[in-house]
Design a protein around this motif. Structure first.
Motif, short mmCIF file in Angstrom:
data_model
loop_
_atom_site.label_atom_id
_atom_site.label_comp_id
_atom_site.label_asym_id
_atom_site.label_seq_id
_atom_site.Cartn_x
_atom_site.Cartn_y
_atom_site.Cartn_z
N GLY A 170 10.56 -6.71 47.92
CA GLY A 170 10.60 -7.75 46.90
C GLY A 170 11.76 -7.60 45.94
O GLY A 170 12.56 -6.66 46.02
N ASN A 171 11.81 -8.52 44.99
CA ASN A 171 12.90 -8.58 44.03
C ASN A 171 12.49 -7.88 42.74
O ASN A 171 12.24 -8.50 41.71
CB ASN A 171 13.27 -10.04 43.76
CG ASN A 171 14.45 -10.17 42.81
OD1 ASN A 171 15.33 -9.31 42.78
ND2 ASN A 171 14.45 -11.24 42.03
N HIS A 172 12.41 -6.55 42.79
CA HIS A 172 11.99 -5.76 41.63
C HIS A 172 13.09 -4.80 41.23
O HIS A 172 13.81 -4.27 42.07
CB HIS A 172 10.73 -4.95 41.95
CG HIS A 172 9.58 -5.75 42.48
ND1 HIS A 172 8.75 -6.50 41.68
CD2 HIS A 172 9.14 -5.93 43.74
CE1 HIS A 172 7.84 -7.09 42.41
NE2 HIS A 172 8.05 -6.77 43.68
N ARG A 173 13.20 -4.55 39.92
CA ARG A 173 14.10 -3.53 39.39
C ARG A 173 13.31 -2.60 38.49
O ARG A 173 12.44 -3.05 37.73
CB ARG A 173 15.25 -4.17 38.59
CG ARG A 173 16.26 -4.92 39.42
CD ARG A 173 17.29 -5.58 38.52
NE ARG A 173 17.87 -4.64 37.57
CZ ARG A 173 18.07 -4.90 36.28
NH1 ARG A 173 17.73 -6.07 35.77
NH2 ARG A 173 18.61 -3.98 35.49
N PHE A 174 13.62 -1.30 38.59
CA PHE A 174 12.87 -0.30 37.84
C PHE A 174 13.84 0.60 37.09
O PHE A 174 14.79 1.12 37.67
CB PHE A 174 12.02 0.55 38.79
CG PHE A 174 11.12 -0.26 39.67
CD1 PHE A 174 9.84 -0.58 39.26
CD2 PHE A 174 11.56 -0.72 40.90
CE1 PHE A 174 9.00 -1.34 40.07
CE2 PHE A 174 10.73 -1.47 41.72
CZ PHE A 174 9.45 -1.80 41.30
N VAL A 175 13.58 0.78 35.80
CA VAL A 175 14.36 1.70 34.99
C VAL A 175 13.38 2.70 34.38
O VAL A 175 12.51 2.32 33.59
CB VAL A 175 15.16 0.99 33.89
CG1 VAL A 175 16.08 1.99 33.19
CG2 VAL A 175 15.95 -0.18 34.46
N PHE A 176 13.53 3.97 34.76
CA PHE A 176 12.65 5.02 34.29
C PHE A 176 13.44 5.96 33.38
O PHE A 176 14.53 6.41 33.75
CB PHE A 176 12.09 5.84 35.46
CG PHE A 176 11.30 5.04 36.46
CD1 PHE A 176 9.95 4.79 36.27
CD2 PHE A 176 11.92 4.54 37.61
CE1 PHE A 176 9.23 4.07 37.20
CE2 PHE A 176 11.20 3.82 38.55
CZ PHE A 176 9.85 3.58 38.34
N ILE A 177 12.87 6.27 32.22
CA ILE A 177 13.45 7.26 31.33
C ILE A 177 12.41 8.37 31.14
O ILE A 177 11.27 8.10 30.75
CB ILE A 177 13.81 6.68 29.95
CG1 ILE A 177 14.77 5.51 30.09
CG2 ILE A 177 14.39 7.76 29.04
CD1 ILE A 177 16.12 5.88 30.63
N LEU A 178 12.81 9.60 31.43
CA LEU A 178 11.91 10.75 31.29
C LEU A 178 12.48 11.73 30.27
O LEU A 178 13.69 11.97 30.25
CB LEU A 178 11.74 11.50 32.62
CG LEU A 178 11.25 10.73 33.84
CD1 LEU A 178 11.18 11.67 35.03
CD2 LEU A 178 9.90 10.13 33.57
N GLU A 179 11.60 12.29 29.45
CA GLU A 179 11.99 13.45 28.68
C GLU A 179 12.07 14.64 29.65
O GLU A 179 11.31 14.70 30.62
CB GLU A 179 10.97 13.75 27.58
CG GLU A 179 10.86 12.69 26.50
CD GLU A 179 12.02 12.74 25.52
OE1 GLU A 179 12.83 13.70 25.56
OE2 GLU A 179 12.12 11.80 24.69
N ALA A 180 12.98 15.57 29.41
CA ALA A 180 13.12 16.72 30.30
C ALA A 180 11.82 17.50 30.43
O ALA A 180 11.55 18.11 31.47
CB ALA A 180 14.25 17.63 29.80
N ALA A 181 11.00 17.47 29.39
CA ALA A 181 9.73 18.19 29.42
C ALA A 181 8.82 17.70 30.55
O ALA A 181 8.03 18.48 31.11
CB ALA A 181 9.02 18.05 28.08
N ALA A 182 8.93 16.42 30.90
CA ALA A 182 8.09 15.87 31.96
C ALA A 182 8.37 16.54 33.30
O ALA A 182 7.51 16.54 34.20
CB ALA A 182 8.30 14.37 32.08
N LEU A 183 9.57 17.11 33.44
CA LEU A 183 9.91 17.80 34.69
C LEU A 183 9.29 19.18 34.76
O LEU A 183 9.23 19.78 35.85
CB LEU A 183 11.44 17.93 34.80
CG LEU A 183 12.26 16.64 34.67
CD1 LEU A 183 13.75 16.98 34.69
CD2 LEU A 183 11.91 15.67 35.78
#
Length: 286
Positions: A170-183
């Motif tokens: 489909g026609n979807h766009r995703f922008v994810f922002i993570l804090e380094a702590a999430a890793l």
């Protein structure tokens, strides 16, 4: 929505803000409560109850109100605020009374219709990028912590995994922002975390995905970590809190979350720099 349906100060504030705005419209029009009631065709007591937040108006009530006040152009914004109040708050106890699957199924259509999805996560990998093992560990912990009586973790995991098809179709766009702590916050043990971080590296290569990580030593300049939130186009923002699930549909408030997202986006790193941070987290586990 009655007051008993929500323990959320945000939902209560939204309800009283709408009531206050209606009172201001009446006063600006030079109408008494009795005069407005006469124009709208209801009892004066109803006007008072609406203005004090004791009765939530319906959409026809709002239409009658703005007509009586001579400001029909205000109707669309008021209806948006009313719908925001209606759907603003869902406490986890009520949402998960029948298990974890129901709520996940309920948001499926929202994900399906969204073309631009923006996600900021402070301490967890966002659901669309989770592996089966990571999701299982997360939902099992949620079920235990929130004392969910029904054990439907396997079904809820399957629903979340099925949702991920929108990353590829489909026609979807995703922008994810993570804090380094999430890793680094461990969910499911070493093997699960290594697999999860490896999956992030793979997801970064998808044409639909933009993944940024905010380095731990970046100059924040007022861009402090905030609660994890998700923005669906410019139509809705969801915020997960300790006590419940907040849905924001008021355009002005959505714009605030979009602005917060863009400010966090400015200090995130992408591409090779983000990969370095993810690989460093993997090396620390290994």
């Amino acid at each position: 929505m009655s007051t008993s349906h929500s323990a959320s100060s945000s939902a209560q504030a939204a309800r009283f803000a709408l009531a206050s705005k209606l009172r201001e419209l009446r006063l600006d029009a030079g109408l008494t409560a009795r005069a407005l009631a006469a124009k709208a065709g209801w009892h004066e007591a109803k006007t008072s109850r609406i203005e004090h937040g004791k009765k939530q108006p319906s959409e026809p009530d709002l239409a009658a109100w703005v007509q009586a006040c001579g400001v029909p152009g205000q109707l669309a914004e008021l209806i948006a605020e009313l719908r925001a109040v209606d759907s603003a708050w869902l406490d986890w106890r009520r949402a998960e009374k029948a298990g974890l699957t129901r709520l996940n199924v309920a948001v499926r259509e929202l994900y399906e219709r969204t073309t631009l999805y923006r996600s900021y996560c402070q301490d967890v990998i966002p659901g669309l990028l989770q592996t089966t093992g990571y999701t299982t560990a997360t939902l099992e912990a949620i079920r235990s912590t929130r004392r969910v009586a029904v054990d439907d973790v396997a079904d809820a995991v399957a629903e979340r995994m099925a949702r991920q098809h929108i990353l590829y179709e489909g026609n979807h766009r995703f922008v994810f922002i993570l804090e380094a702590a999430a890793l680094k916050y461990r969910r499911g043990g070493q093997e699960v975390m290594i697999g999860q971080l490896g999956h992030l590296l793979e997801a970064m290569s998808l044409p639909s995905v933009s993944l940024g990580v905010i380095p731990p030593d970046v100059e924040r300049a007022g861009r402090w970590p905030v609660e994890s939130f998700y923005v669906f186009d410019n139509a809705q923002a969801n915020v997960e809190l300790v006590s419940g699930f907040l849905t924001i549909t008021q355009p002005r408030e959505i714009a605030m979350y979009v602005e917060a997202f863009m400010r966090l986006h400015e200090i995130a790193v992408f591409g090779r720099s983000a990969r370095v941070l993810i690989k460093a987290a993997m090396d620390a586990l290994e």
